[in-house]
Scaffold this motif. Structure first.
Motif, mmCIF file in Angstrom:
data_model
loop_
_atom_site.group_PDB
_atom_site.id
_atom_site.type_symbol
_atom_site.label_atom_id
_atom_site.label_comp_id
_atom_site.label_asym_id
_atom_site.label_seq_id
_atom_site.Cartn_x
_atom_site.Cartn_y
_atom_site.Cartn_z
ATOM 1 N N MET A 183 56.851 6.499 -29.789
ATOM 2 C CA MET A 183 57.749 7.105 -30.799
ATOM 3 C C MET A 183 59.141 7.445 -30.014
ATOM 4 O O MET A 183 59.024 8.080 -28.877
ATOM 5 N N ILE A 184 60.242 7.089 -30.504
ATOM 6 C CA ILE A 184 61.493 7.673 -29.865
ATOM 7 C C ILE A 184 61.787 8.916 -30.855
ATOM 8 O O ILE A 184 62.185 8.673 -32.160
ATOM 9 N N LEU A 185 62.187 10.179 -30.268
ATOM 10 C CA LEU A 185 62.533 11.095 -31.145
ATOM 11 C C LEU A 185 63.612 11.948 -30.366
ATOM 12 O O LEU A 185 63.398 12.182 -29.463
ATOM 13 N N HIS A 186 64.346 12.312 -31.205
ATOM 14 C CA HIS A 186 65.522 13.250 -30.712
ATOM 15 C C HIS A 186 65.229 14.862 -30.980
ATOM 16 O O HIS A 186 64.699 15.137 -32.013
ATOM 17 N N ILE A 187 65.262 15.252 -29.930
ATOM 18 C CA ILE A 187 65.043 16.983 -29.847
ATOM 19 C C ILE A 187 66.475 17.736 -29.703
ATOM 20 O O ILE A 187 66.920 17.918 -28.504
ATOM 21 N N PRO A 188 66.715 18.177 -30.642
ATOM 22 C CA PRO A 188 68.048 18.804 -30.682
ATOM 23 C C PRO A 188 67.985 20.352 -29.976
ATOM 24 O O PRO A 188 66.877 20.926 -29.809
ATOM 25 N N GLY A 189 69.182 20.717 -29.357
ATOM 26 C CA GLY A 189 69.235 22.136 -28.658
ATOM 27 C C GLY A 189 68.107 22.447 -27.718
ATOM 28 O O GLY A 189 67.667 23.360 -27.664
ATOM 29 N N VAL A 190 67.691 21.551 -26.744
ATOM 30 C CA VAL A 190 66.861 21.963 -25.566
ATOM 31 C C VAL A 190 67.363 22.984 -24.790
ATOM 32 O O VAL A 190 66.863 23.856 -24.524
#
Ligand SMILES: O=C(O)CCC(=O)C(=O)O
Ligand SMILES: [Fe+2]
Length: 226
Positions: free
Chosen positions: A1-8
């Motif tokens: 899975m390729i996942l965008h994690i905003p606001g780390v």
């Protein structure tokens, strides 16, 4: 899975990082790869274990560990100390697969790289090129995210960073060993977890929600290595 994690990282943290990286001592990025990677890698990095890498890396690792989306998707068992890289003036990192086994420092226990992460420290309008291109079973994905956001992708994938032809692309990148080695099993657990959360928000802790949560934990019990 390729996942965008905003606001780390928050905007303040990104600005603080950028300020510190402005005067950093960069070394040749080939210091941390094997011969196949070195043949296609042209970028700069902070030296492993340098005080700045340790300080900023600690902030990145803590932010990711505390991020519920990262935790649910990566199911991290151990995280290697984050690295920092920079690309400018045509610098690039050609197609490669990240090494399977890494050690944090000489003599430390080896860790298996299951999940690769890039945390972007430059905004997309600050540079041309520099897309992270990840190829998986479903095709080729082009990733260029706002500063502070992260992308996670399976360490089993072939990926590259396109040449940066204007401006500078700064990033932090790191590897995690997951409690669940297999990407597809991690993906199934992640989707189940996200759907349980939606059902729970809509219906509260109904018997069905409790049953599904139990099913999630029983799958995790079956698949996790700790
Ligand atoms: O800069 C990036 O986004 C990824 C770098 C990378 O793939 C690596 O160092 O192995
Ligand atoms: Fe890589």
């Amino acid at each position: 899975m390729i996942l965008h994690i905003p606001g780390v990282l928050t905007r303040e943290q990104v600005l603080q990082f950028r300020d510190r990286l402005l005067h950093a001592d960069w070394i040749d990025g080939r210091a941390s790869v094997g011969s196949q990677g070195a043949a296609v890698k042209r970028n700069r990095q902070l030296a492993e274990g340098s005080p700045l890498a340790v300080e900023l890396g600690g902030i990145v690792a803590r932010a990711l560990t505390a991020n519920p989306l990262f935790f649910a998707a990566a199911l991290p068992l151990r995280i290697l100390p984050p690295y920092f890289n920079g690309y400018a003036g045509g610098e690039t990192y050609g197609d490669h697969i990240d090494g399977a086994i890494r050690v944090a420092s000489p003599g430390a226990a080896p860790l298996r790289a299951d999940v690769s992460t890039t945390v972007f420290l430059s905004d997309p309008d600050e540079y041309d090129g520099g897309e992270l291109i990840v190829t998986d079973a479903y095709g080729t994905h082009e990733v260029k995210l706002p500063a502070g956001d992260a992308i996670i992708y399976p360490s089993t994938t072939v990926h590259r960073v396109e040449p940066v032809t204007r401006g500078e692309r700064l990033a932090s990148f790191l590897w995690a060993q997951s409690m669940v080695r297999d990407d597809w099993k991690r993906t199934m657990l992640f989707e189940l977890d996200q759907n349980i959360q939606s059902v729970r928000a809509a219906h509260g802790d109904s018997p069905a929600t409790v049953g599904l949560t139990g099913h999630y934990h029983n799958l995790l019990r079956m698949w996790a290595e700790t």
